[in-house]
Design an enzyme around this catalytic site. Structure first.
Site, PDB file in Angstrom:
ATOM      1  N   ARG A   1     -17.534   3.409   0.148  1.00  0.00           N
ATOM      2  CA  ARG A   1     -16.452   4.340  -0.215  1.00  0.00           C
ATOM      3  C   ARG A   1     -16.251   4.347  -1.723  1.00  0.00           C
ATOM      4  NH1 ARG A   1     -11.341   6.747   1.180  1.00  0.00           N
ATOM      5  NH2 ARG A   1      -9.586   5.860   0.040  1.00  0.00           N
TER       6      ARG A   1
ATOM      7  N   HIS B   1      -5.855   9.852  -1.172  1.00  0.00           N
ATOM      8  CA  HIS B   1      -4.871   9.099  -1.956  1.00  0.00           C
ATOM      9  C   HIS B   1      -3.620   9.951  -2.157  1.00  0.00           C
ATOM     10  CE1 HIS B   1      -8.129   6.396  -3.949  1.00  0.00           C
ATOM     11  NE2 HIS B   1      -7.742   5.933  -2.780  1.00  0.00           N
TER      12      HIS B   1
ATOM     13  N   LYS C   1      -4.155   6.636   6.079  1.00  0.00           N
ATOM     14  CA  LYS C   1      -3.014   5.722   5.970  1.00  0.00           C
ATOM     15  C   LYS C   1      -1.714   6.469   6.248  1.00  0.00           C
ATOM     16  CE  LYS C   1      -4.741   2.134   2.860  1.00  0.00           C
ATOM     17  NZ  LYS C   1      -4.542   1.437   1.587  1.00  0.00           N
TER      18      LYS C   1
END
Length: 307
Positions: free
Chosen positions: A250, A273, A178
């Site tokens: 996941r 993350h 991301k």
């Protein structure tokens, strides 16, 4: 008429607001009843706390009303509805010159927690991955599933992997996550074995100029929808009771890694993350597991044998 259970300073403005909703706003009877129920409940609580009129209510009181809803087990969406009705009521009082500011404007409802998919347990994962067919597409599918579960990849991350991004010798994958952030992810064991098997047959489908590691039978980079469809079909074919999705693999990776290692920071990095709070939400160790880890690890948690 004002409600006799409330002080006039609370009840009379409410009655004027209900009349306003009926005559000027033209809201449905259901919405009007909902406003009345929510506001009366909050007014009753304020009255029991000694509040005599709405001019006494500030942001602190509004936060207390939201907290009361949380303590009573209300859903986040219900608390949001309660605060919305209160904001509308205060806007009405401002419109009538009875208040100068809306004390509920800056108070937010608790965030709705996104429901996370139930992870597969280890036996279910084993059952899913017992795919030993020689068909090249079956080999591709098992390689994708092994890699998603073996490295905890997002679906978009796996699809975007190019052949040059994966090193089966060192057991490393270059992943673009991301925010276009690059990270290196380890993989090993069955994931390595099946990726190698796929690489041997990939040329049967991939066009010569295609860079993607995983391709469809048309020779182009495989699509999100295709992966989701294939994994769902494998779940059914392997007789799993629960639905199989890329995100569930996941999620299973994260859960099993955390249960085995208890290393939240490592799992955070593996998942890509940015904030560890995301990892804490994403995984769901039960309290018993945490309690056992605490009892085993904390130096002051051990009971003396003669206690």
């Amino acid at each position: 008429m004002s409600n006799p259970t409330l002080p006039d300073g609370l009840a009379q403005p409410l009655e004027r607001f209900y009349q306003y909703l009926h005559s000027e706003k033209g809201l449905s009877l259901h919405t009007q009843r909902n406003y009345r129920q929510q506001l009366h409940t909050m007014a009753e609580h304020l009255a029991t706390m000694g509040v005599k009129n709405w001019q006494q209510v500030d942001a602190g009181w509004v936060r207390q009303l939201a907290s009361k809803g949380m303590r009573e087990g209300m859903k986040a969406s219900s608390i949001a509805t309660r605060l919305s009705s209160l904001r509308s009521f205060f806007d009405f009082l401002i419109l009538r010159g009875e208040l100068s500011a809306n004390p509920a404007k800056g108070v937010s409802a608790p965030r709705k927690q996104r429901p996370l998919p139930k992870n597969l347990d280890i036996d279910e994962v084993t059952q899913l991955l017992e795919v030993n067919e020689d068909d090249p597409l079956a080999i591709r599918d098992r390689a994708m599933m092994e890699l998603m579960y073996g490295a905890g990849l997002r679906l978009a991350e796996m699809i975007s992997i190019n052949v040059k991004d994966i090193n089966t010798f060192s057991g490393e994958i270059r992943v673009i996550g991301k925010g276009d952030k690059e990270r290196k992810v380890p993989f090993a064991g069955k994931a390595t074995e099946w990726v190698k098997k796929w690489l041997k047959v990939r040329s049967q489908f991939a066009k010569s100029e295609e860079k993607a590691l995983f391709v469809s039978k048309l020779g182009q980079r495989i699509s999100h929808r295709n992966v989701q469809k294939r994994m769902s079909e494998w779940g059914q074919k392997q007789s799993l009771a629960s639905h199989v999705s890329p995100h569930k693999l996941r999620h299973s990776f994260a859960t099993h890694m955390l249960e085995s290692s208890s290393n939240l920071r490592a799992v955070q990095e593996l998942l890509g993350h940015e904030n560890i709070s995301t990892t804490q939400i994403y995984t769901h160790l039960d309290f018993q597991h945490l309690a056992q880890a605490y009892d085993q690890a904390h130096p002051r948690a051990h009971k003396k044998k003669d206690d």
